[in-house]
Design a protein around this motif. Structure first.
Motif, PDB file in Angstrom:
ATOM      1  N   ALA A  45       0.803  -1.156  -0.102  1.00  0.00           N
ATOM      2  CA  ALA A  45       0.054  -0.002   0.076  1.00  0.00           C
ATOM      3  C   ALA A  45       0.713   1.470  -0.062  1.00  0.00           C
ATOM      4  CB  ALA A  45      -0.990   0.093   1.208  1.00  0.00           C
ATOM      5  N   PHE A  46       2.012   1.349   0.914  1.00  0.00           N
ATOM      6  CA  PHE A  46       2.766   2.313   0.759  1.00  0.00           C
ATOM      7  C   PHE A  46       4.124   2.306  -0.021  1.00  0.00           C
ATOM      8  CE2 PHE A  46       0.368   2.544   4.471  1.00  0.00           C
ATOM      9  CZ  PHE A  46       0.145   3.994   4.696  1.00  0.00           C
ATOM     10  N   HIS A  47       4.101   1.263  -1.021  1.00  0.00           N
ATOM     11  CA  HIS A  47       4.961   0.991  -2.197  1.00  0.00           C
ATOM     12  C   HIS A  47       6.691   1.118  -1.377  1.00  0.00           C
ATOM     13  CE1 HIS A  47       5.400   0.752  -6.586  1.00  0.00           C
ATOM     14  NE2 HIS A  47       6.324   0.143  -6.160  1.00  0.00           N
ATOM     15  N   VAL A  48       6.756   0.590  -0.332  1.00  0.00           N
ATOM     16  CA  VAL A  48       8.134   0.499   0.046  1.00  0.00           C
ATOM     17  C   VAL A  48       9.085  -0.280  -0.526  1.00  0.00           C
ATOM     18  CG1 VAL A  48       7.445   0.572   2.584  1.00  0.00           C
ATOM     19  CG2 VAL A  48       8.017  -1.582   1.700  1.00  0.00           C
ATOM     20  N   GLU A  49      10.152   0.258  -0.582  1.00  0.00           N
ATOM     21  CA  GLU A  49      11.390  -0.523  -1.487  1.00  0.00           C
ATOM     22  C   GLU A  49      11.457  -2.136  -1.360  1.00  0.00           C
ATOM     23  OE1 GLU A  49      14.769   2.804  -2.384  1.00  0.00           O
ATOM     24  OE2 GLU A  49      14.818   1.701  -0.363  1.00  0.00           O
ATOM     25  N   GLU A  50      11.483  -2.634   0.079  1.00  0.00           N
ATOM     26  CA  GLU A  50      11.852  -3.747   0.340  1.00  0.00           C
ATOM     27  C   GLU A  50      11.678  -3.943   1.878  1.00  0.00           C
ATOM     28  OE1 GLU A  50      15.886  -6.456   0.096  1.00  0.00           O
ATOM     29  OE2 GLU A  50      16.276  -4.433   0.451  1.00  0.00           O
ATOM     30  N   ILE A  51      11.186  -5.289   2.234  1.00  0.00           N
ATOM     31  CA  ILE A  51      11.081  -5.520   3.581  1.00  0.00           C
ATOM     32  C   ILE A  51      12.260  -6.633   3.712  1.00  0.00           C
ATOM     33  CG2 ILE A  51       9.880  -6.912   5.373  1.00  0.00           C
ATOM     34  CD1 ILE A  51       7.241  -6.605   3.608  1.00  0.00           C
ATOM     35  N   ILE A  52      13.113  -6.357   4.927  1.00  0.00           N
ATOM     36  CA  ILE A  52      14.064  -7.381   5.364  1.00  0.00           C
ATOM     37  C   ILE A  52      13.793  -8.044   6.483  1.00  0.00           C
ATOM     38  CG2 ILE A  52      16.527  -7.533   5.730  1.00  0.00           C
ATOM     39  CD1 ILE A  52      16.824  -4.882   4.040  1.00  0.00           C
ATOM     40  N   PHE A  53      13.529  -9.117   6.619  1.00  0.00           N
ATOM     41  CA  PHE A  53      13.275 -10.205   7.803  1.00  0.00           C
ATOM     42  C   PHE A  53      14.703 -10.537   8.377  1.00  0.00           C
ATOM     43  CE2 PHE A  53       9.660 -10.688   4.835  1.00  0.00           C
ATOM     44  CZ  PHE A  53       8.616 -10.393   5.867  1.00  0.00           C
ATOM     45  N   CYS A  54      14.890 -10.381   9.667  1.00  0.00           N
ATOM     46  CA  CYS A  54      15.970 -10.691  10.319  1.00  0.00           C
ATOM     47  C   CYS A  54      15.751 -11.681  11.506  1.00  0.00           C
ATOM     48  CB  CYS A  54      16.903  -9.292  10.767  1.00  0.00           C
ATOM     49  SG  CYS A  54      17.344  -8.562   9.392  1.00  0.00           S
ATOM     50  N   GLY A  55      16.614 -12.385  11.876  1.00  0.00           N
ATOM     51  CA  GLY A  55      16.501 -13.427  12.837  1.00  0.00           C
ATOM     52  C   GLY A  55      15.412 -14.515  12.711  1.00  0.00           C
TER      53      GLY A  55
END
Length: 174
Positions: A45-55
């Protein structure tokens, strides 16, 4: 007979722009499948560049995640990295402003966040029960919180990300 003048639009009829924002989400040990699905949907919806999941690697086969994401997990850019410290340091070196979403002694209200138009930002959110690790908080340029007025001292992580993305993208629109 009354005429209906405000008709609901479908996806192809809406007039929203397709602007991508220079915002990356780093999720520090977020594990709830419904939260992860909602975060995918918010990221679209907010057209973010990327999600990075950590851990904690997201379980993309989870029916709960699939249901809450409404298929956005199939096309929103994301990746999994075990070490959150390394990616935060890398993003900082790339010129991103590193912002933690956490209530701390030095956090500022989200609405007071000062951003320049098109500034690159990393928004970090933490585990549903334990928040963002101290190690990651120490690497952040700033920490923001959402003012709350009830008795509870926390908010659902997906809801808080949604509120934050709204405020951040509002600041980044010229």
């Amino acid at each position: 007979m009354l005429l209906k003048t405000d008709m609901q639009l479908n996806h192809s009829q809406n007039k929203f722009s397709n602007k991508k924002f220079p915002v990356t989400l780093i999720l520090d040990h977020i594990s709830g499948e419904a939260n992860i699905g909602s975060i995918f949907r918010l990221s679209d919806a907010f057209h973010v560049e990327e999600i990075i999941f950590c851990g904690i690697e997201p379980n993309l086969n989870s029916n709960r995640l699939k249901k809450t994401s409404r298929s956005t997990h199939e096309y929103v850019d994301f990746r999994y990295l075990e070490n959150s410290t390394a990616i935060v340091q890398q993003k900082k070196a790339e010129g991103y402003k590193i912002t933690a979403l956490e209530i701390t002694q030095n956090s500022i209200p989200l609405q007071k966040l000062q951003l320049q138009t098109s500034e690159k930002i990393v928004l970090i959110a933490g585990h549903e029960n334990f928040g963002i690790s101290e190690e990651i908080l120490d690497l952040c340029d700033q920490t923001v919180h959402i003012p709350m007025f009830g008795n509870n001292s926390s908010m659902n992580v997906a809801q808080s990300i949604g509120i934050s993305l709204y405020e951040i993208t509002k600041s980044l629109i010229p």
